[in-house]
Scaffold this active site. Structure first.
Site, PDB file in Angstrom:
ATOM      1  N   ASP A  77      -6.605   2.639 -26.786  1.00 13.47           N
ATOM      2  CA  ASP A  77      -7.288   2.680 -25.513  1.00 13.47           C
ATOM      3  C   ASP A  77      -7.377   4.042 -24.903  1.00 13.47           C
ATOM      4  O   ASP A  77      -6.564   4.909 -25.130  1.00 13.47           O
ATOM      5  CB  ASP A  77      -6.554   1.802 -24.499  1.00 13.47           C
ATOM      6  CG  ASP A  77      -7.007   0.399 -24.609  1.00 13.47           C
ATOM      7  OD1 ASP A  77      -8.191   0.201 -24.862  1.00 13.47           O
ATOM      8  OD2 ASP A  77      -6.167  -0.484 -24.443  1.00 13.47           O
ATOM      9  N   ARG A 126      -0.915  -6.999 -21.697  1.00 11.33           N
ATOM     10  CA  ARG A 126      -1.686  -6.522 -22.841  1.00 11.33           C
ATOM     11  C   ARG A 126      -0.951  -5.473 -23.665  1.00 11.33           C
ATOM     12  O   ARG A 126      -1.375  -5.144 -24.761  1.00 11.33           O
ATOM     13  CB  ARG A 126      -3.073  -6.049 -22.415  1.00 11.33           C
ATOM     14  CG  ARG A 126      -3.101  -4.878 -21.498  1.00 11.33           C
ATOM     15  CD  ARG A 126      -4.511  -4.642 -20.988  1.00 11.33           C
ATOM     16  NE  ARG A 126      -5.422  -4.204 -22.025  1.00 11.33           N
ATOM     17  CZ  ARG A 126      -5.310  -3.063 -22.702  1.00 11.33           C
ATOM     18  NH1 ARG A 126      -4.309  -2.251 -22.445  1.00 11.33           N
ATOM     19  NH2 ARG A 126      -6.183  -2.742 -23.618  1.00 11.33           N
ATOM     20  N   GLU A 163      -0.774  -9.103   6.135  1.00 16.03           N
ATOM     21  CA  GLU A 163       0.210  -8.615   7.085  1.00 16.03           C
ATOM     22  C   GLU A 163       1.338  -7.851   6.421  1.00 16.03           C
ATOM     23  O   GLU A 163       1.418  -7.759   5.221  1.00 16.03           O
ATOM     24  CB  GLU A 163       0.755  -9.811   7.864  1.00 16.03           C
ATOM     25  CG  GLU A 163       0.914 -11.018   6.973  1.00 16.03           C
ATOM     26  CD  GLU A 163       0.600 -12.330   7.674  1.00 16.03           C
ATOM     27  OE1 GLU A 163       0.645 -12.338   8.910  1.00 16.03           O
ATOM     28  OE2 GLU A 163       0.338 -13.310   7.005  1.00 16.03           O
ATOM     29  N   PRO A 212       0.818  -1.221   0.000  1.00 17.50           N
ATOM     30  CA  PRO A 212       0.000   0.000   0.000  1.00 17.50           C
ATOM     31  C   PRO A 212       0.853   1.273   0.000  1.00 17.50           C
ATOM     32  O   PRO A 212       0.361   2.335  -0.366  1.00 17.50           O
ATOM     33  CB  PRO A 212      -0.801  -0.111   1.307  1.00 17.50           C
ATOM     34  CG  PRO A 212      -0.786  -1.570   1.659  1.00 17.50           C
ATOM     35  CD  PRO A 212       0.525  -2.081   1.159  1.00 17.50           C
TER      36      PRO A 212
HETATM   37  C1  21W Z   1      -3.114  -4.185   3.884  1.00 17.28           C
HETATM   38  C2  21W Z   1      -0.952  -5.166   3.738  1.00 17.28           C
HETATM   39  C3  21W Z   1      -2.724  -3.470   5.000  1.00 17.28           C
HETATM   40  C4  21W Z   1      -0.549  -4.429   4.853  1.00 17.28           C
HETATM   41  C5  21W Z   1       1.793  -5.039  10.672  1.00 17.28           C
HETATM   42  C6  21W Z   1       1.301  -6.305  10.488  1.00 17.28           C
HETATM   43  C7  21W Z   1      -0.475  -4.438  -2.069  1.00 17.28           C
HETATM   44  C8  21W Z   1      -2.319  -3.146  -1.565  1.00 17.28           C
HETATM   45  C9  21W Z   1      -1.498  -4.262  -1.177  1.00 17.28           C
HETATM   46  C10 21W Z   1      -2.238  -5.056   3.269  1.00 17.28           C
HETATM   47  C11 21W Z   1      -1.437  -3.581   5.480  1.00 17.28           C
HETATM   48  C12 21W Z   1      -1.847  -2.548  -2.750  1.00 17.28           C
HETATM   49  C13 21W Z   1       0.146  -4.908   9.356  1.00 17.28           C
HETATM   50  C14 21W Z   1      -3.525  -0.948  -2.776  1.00 17.28           C
HETATM   51  C15 21W Z   1      -3.483  -2.532  -0.979  1.00 17.28           C
HETATM   52  C16 21W Z   1      -1.601  -5.153  -0.007  1.00 17.28           C
HETATM   53  C17 21W Z   1      -2.665  -5.838   2.085  1.00 17.28           C
HETATM   54  C18 21W Z   1      -1.057  -2.782   6.674  1.00 17.28           C
HETATM   55  C19 21W Z   1      -0.868  -4.355   8.409  1.00 17.28           C
HETATM   56  N1  21W Z   1       1.047  -4.209   9.954  1.00 17.28           N
HETATM   57  N2  21W Z   1      -2.435  -1.468  -3.365  1.00 17.28           N
HETATM   58  N3  21W Z   1       0.266  -6.171   9.662  1.00 17.28           N
HETATM   59  N4  21W Z   1      -4.019  -1.474  -1.628  1.00 17.28           N
HETATM   60  N5  21W Z   1      -2.574  -5.015   0.870  1.00 17.28           N
HETATM   61  N6  21W Z   1      -0.213  -3.453   7.534  1.00 17.28           N
HETATM   62  O1  21W Z   1      -4.007  -2.941   0.045  1.00 17.28           O
HETATM   63  O2  21W Z   1      -0.768  -6.029   0.162  1.00 17.28           O
HETATM   64  S1  21W Z   1      -0.448  -3.331  -3.317  1.00 17.28           S
END
Ligand code: 21W
Length: 234
Positions: free
Chosen positions: A167, A152, A114, A87
């Site tokens: 596109d 693509r 996680e 994220p």
């Molecule tokens: C969501 C991973 C929240 C980590 C300590 C232990 C990849 C993604 C993801 C996720 C957290 C993307 C934590 C847009 C997304 C992804 C899962 C926060 C939690 N801290 N692009 N656990 N949105 N999301 N940490 O969610 O892996 S690219």
């Protein structure tokens, strides 16, 4: 192009890639997709891939050893890039997709629920990519977004009809409205201009629709389009 995906849920990747256009691209040898499961690189009998965070707090953290060993088992081709889906990453855009499509190999690292132990980043030093400001349960869908959007762009994935240059986003505007048979449905008629065979008029209509839609729905894109095409603001 070769995609190597590190994931605890390889079926999510394999299932999506066994359908439709991505399936065809694999059959045509345009792309190759391998999944590597860090769980297969654990050293303990319980195949443990995550643990509680040092310092306390909610959630689990992916352990460095299974991820790093799984990563190091991947055969590195020339012109390879490693991307962690997180994220906090740089947002995926059409421009980023174009750049990624110039690599011969993308190694994609997915987490699930996680966070990653920071030493995975310290050792692998991946680029980080996000697909937008919303929270998912894992990196698998984002990895599939990268695979799908990059594939693509590659020669031989799309047919001539579905050509990627035509596109939306390729020219910076949203798409014009589309219609097919019948000419009238529930009292709604296909615009007359599309029926008369005058292609100059049709192109003009479609371009105006693109401008109008982009202006209303995506003022940010509209502004950028006008700047890039040196249109004076009104
Ligand atoms: C969501 C991973 C929240 C980590 C300590 C232990 C990849 C993604 C993801 C996720 C957290 C993307 C934590 C847009 C997304 C992804 C899962 C926060 C939690 N801290 N692009 N656990 N949105 N999301 N940490 O969610 O892996 S690219």
């Amino acid at each position: 192009m070769r995609f190597d995906v590190l994931t605890l849920f390889p079926e999510m990747i394999q299932n999506y890639c066994s359908q439709s256009i991505i399936k065809r691209a694999i059959e045509a040898n345009v792309i190759e997709i391998k999944t590597i499961n860090p769980r297969d690189y654990t050293l303990d009998k319980h195949k443990k891939v995550d643990d509680t965070p040092y310092g306390g707090g909610a959630g689990m953290v992916l352990m460095a050893q299974p991820y790093v060993d799984a990563y190091e088992s991947v055969e590195k081709l020339a012109n390879s890039k490693t991307i962690m889906l997180t994220p906090q990453g740089k947002p995926l855009t059409d421009e980023v997709v174009n750049e990624l499509s110039n690599n011969e190999q993308l190694i994609l690292l997915c987490g699930h629920y996680e966070g990653f132990d920071e030493r995975i980043r310290d050792i692998i030093k991946p680029e980080e990519i996000s697909i937008g400001d919303f929270v998912l349960t894992g990196g698998e869908l984002p990895a599939l977004c990268v695979i799908d959007s990059v594939s693509r762009k590659l020669e031989g994935t799309l047919g001539k009809i579905e050509s990627a240059e035509e596109d939306s986003f390729a020219n910076g505007l949203l798409e014009y409205p589309h219609y097919t048979k019948p000419r009238e449905y529930r009292g709604l008629k296909v615009p007359e201009v599309l029926l008369n065979g005058n292609h100059a008029e049709i192109n003009k209509f479609r371009y105006e629709q693109q401008l109008e839609r982009t202006k209303i729905r995506r003022p940010d894109l509209f502004e950028k389009y006008n700047q890039e095409n040196n249109v004076t603001k009104n």
